[in-house]
Structure formats: C-alpha cells, structure tokens
Write an enzyme that holds these catalytic residues in place. Structure first.
Site, short mmCIF file in Angstrom:
data_model
loop_
_atom_site.label_atom_id
_atom_site.label_comp_id
_atom_site.label_asym_id
_atom_site.label_seq_id
_atom_site.Cartn_x
_atom_site.Cartn_y
_atom_site.Cartn_z
N GLU A 1 -1.40 -6.60 6.04
CA GLU A 1 -1.20 -7.95 5.49
C GLU A 1 0.01 -8.64 6.11
O GLU A 1 1.11 -8.57 5.59
CB GLU A 1 -1.05 -7.90 3.96
N LYS B 1 -5.66 -8.44 5.58
CA LYS B 1 -5.49 -9.42 4.51
C LYS B 1 -4.65 -10.56 5.08
O LYS B 1 -3.48 -10.39 5.42
CB LYS B 1 -4.80 -8.80 3.28
#
Length: 296
Positions: free
Chosen positions: A176, A213
C-alpha cells in the site's frame, strides 16, 4: 496458503473491509462513531471501545462473504475474540470473510516527499503468530506526498522488501503506497508510482503473487497494467479521505479494481444507534461499496 481463500480473494465479487484503525487513528474513528475522548481514559479502554465497534460491524447480518471478500484487522483485533472465537476464525468460519492483518508500525518522518514504513524488527515473530491464527495476508502502508521520483522509488522498494518477507511465511502481502489525495501533482505522482511498481512486479518470482492497495487515480484505469499483471492477485483501492459517494464514483470507473475502504465503510455509523438502525446503515453502505466494486 488456503486455496479456497485465495480463490475468493482473486475472483470474489465485493470488497475488502479495512477494520485496522491503529493507536493514532482510533480516537478519530471513535469520535466519528459518536464516542468522544472524554468517554474513556487510557489506551486499554479506547481499544475496548474500538473492538466493540468492529465486532458490531462483523456481527451485522450484511457483513458476509457474499459482498465482503476480506477484512483487514489491527494486531490487537487478531489477538481478541469475536463471538466466542478468535477474530480471524470468526471472520472466516462464521462470515466467509478472508482475514488480513495490518503489520506496519506507522510512518517514518517525511523525506523526499514521502513517508516510508517505520522499522519492524519483530516482523518475523508477528508473521509467525499471524499464520498460527489463520491470517491469509498482510497490509503495510506508506504515503507519497509529492511527485518526487526519489521518494516514490524508495517507498516502493521498501514495500517489496517487506512483501518478500511476508511471502516467505506463506502469506499474501497487500502493498500500500498511498498517494495523498490533496496534492497538486497527484496525477504525476501516480504515473511515477505505476512505473516503479511495474518494475518490481516484473522481478517477482514465477508462481508468487502480491496484492496492491492504491489511491483512486486521477486518470481512470491508470492501473490496468497492474490489474492484468500475472504477479498480482488483486488490486484494491483505498478511499483516502474522499467521501464514500466520491470514492464509489471513482472506483466504478476503474475496471477490475475493488474497494478496501476504512473511514468510508464506517461513515454514518453511531454507537448511539439501535441494532436495527446500525444494521440497516451498514447494510446500505455495504451494498453501495459492493456495487461500485463490481461496476468496473
């Protein structure tokens, strides 16, 4: 790796719920939930209250694998029970929701327009515990604040270093590198990020998979090459401060990307609501995020 869970993550219709507010973000999450800071004293009480909120969400009839593919847990949530059994087991066995674990220890100070992960000296021990608890994958968050190639390259390199450590334990890492939604050069930062991630993905050994993500991009379908990459199990999107309505609109324009929302998931929920009102609100929220996730 649990292949049933892997198939659900790869192909399941729906989204991944982010129930992983940590020490720094918990007071704000509780405030939005209608619990002010004067209602509790100390971290222990604070974490009891946020756990109760998470358990209430998971207990809602609409929170099931039909629309919620997976859920990301905070370490303390992994170690607690829900419905009389360990939280990861409750998620999978009772709800059909695949459990993930937030493993990062927060962000380092900004350098070169980015914040890398703080050191995680105890990561191997945590990953060993996660495997024993039935966790499927992990999540670690860095933040990009500017279209600075040096900072973005450093963030992505560190993320893939951590990913290799996670993969060595048989877990699937969610990488992420969040791009701050308010920066003026967001689109340029996303172009640099795409190129950096693609470079590292090409070096992932055959047969291994990671997840990504990412902040919802300025250019729809910018991340399509990542969605289609053989080393990517799934691309999920964070809401990043957008309202749920705007996040859903942006998400629906990105083919093959599903949601992994935190604040946008709990928007409109309140500790003061009756169970009926709470369950009705979370059901409507889940329906809207699900619809945007499958629209692309």
């Amino acid at each position: 790796m649990n292949e049933t869970q892997a198939n659900q993550v790869r192909t399941g219709k729906g989204f991944i719920a982010a129930l992983d507010q940590s020490g720094g973000s918990t007071p704000k999450a509780l405030r939005l939930y209608g619990i002010e800071e004067d209602a509790y004293s100390g971290e222990a009480e604070m974490f009891d209250l946020i756990h109760a909120m998470r358990a209430r969400i998971v207990d809602a009839p609409a929170f099931s694998g039909d629309k919620v593919v997976g859920a990301i847990l905070f370490e303390m949530t992994m170690d607690r029970d829900m419905g009389g059994k360990p939280s990861p087991a409750a998620l999978w066995e009772d709800n059909g929701v695949v459990p993930f674990l937030k493993i990062d220890k927060g962000l380092a100070d900004e350098a070169d327009g980015a914040q890398m992960l703080k050191p995680m000296p105890d990561l191997d021990a945590l990953l060993t515990r996660a495997v024993a608890k039935g966790i499927f994958g992990t999540k670690e968050r860095s933040v990009i604040h500017a279209a600075n190639p040096v900072g973005i390259a450093a963030v992505v390199a560190q993320q893939f270093d951590v990913a290799r450590q996670v993969l060595a334990h048989g877990l699937i890492p969610i990488i992420e590198p969040e791009v701050t939604i308010s920066i003026a050069d967001k689109a340029a930062a996303e172009d640099i990020l795409l190129a950096e991630i693609a470079k590292h993905l090409d070096a992932v050994p055959a047969g291994q998979e990671v997840m990504l993500k990412l902040t919802l991009p300025e250019k729809a379908n910018l991340y399509q090459p990542l969605v289609d990459h053989p080393a990517v199990m799934r691309v999920v999107a964070l809401s990043g401060g957008y309202s749920r309505e705007e996040a859903n609109t942006r998400l629906s324009q990105n083919t093959g990307v599903i949601a992994s929302f935190s604040r946008a998931l709990t928007e409109g929920l309140s500790a003061q609501q009756s169970d009926e009102a709470f369950n009705s609100t979370i059901a409507a929220t889940i329906d809207s995020i699900y619809a945007a996730s499958v629209a692309g």
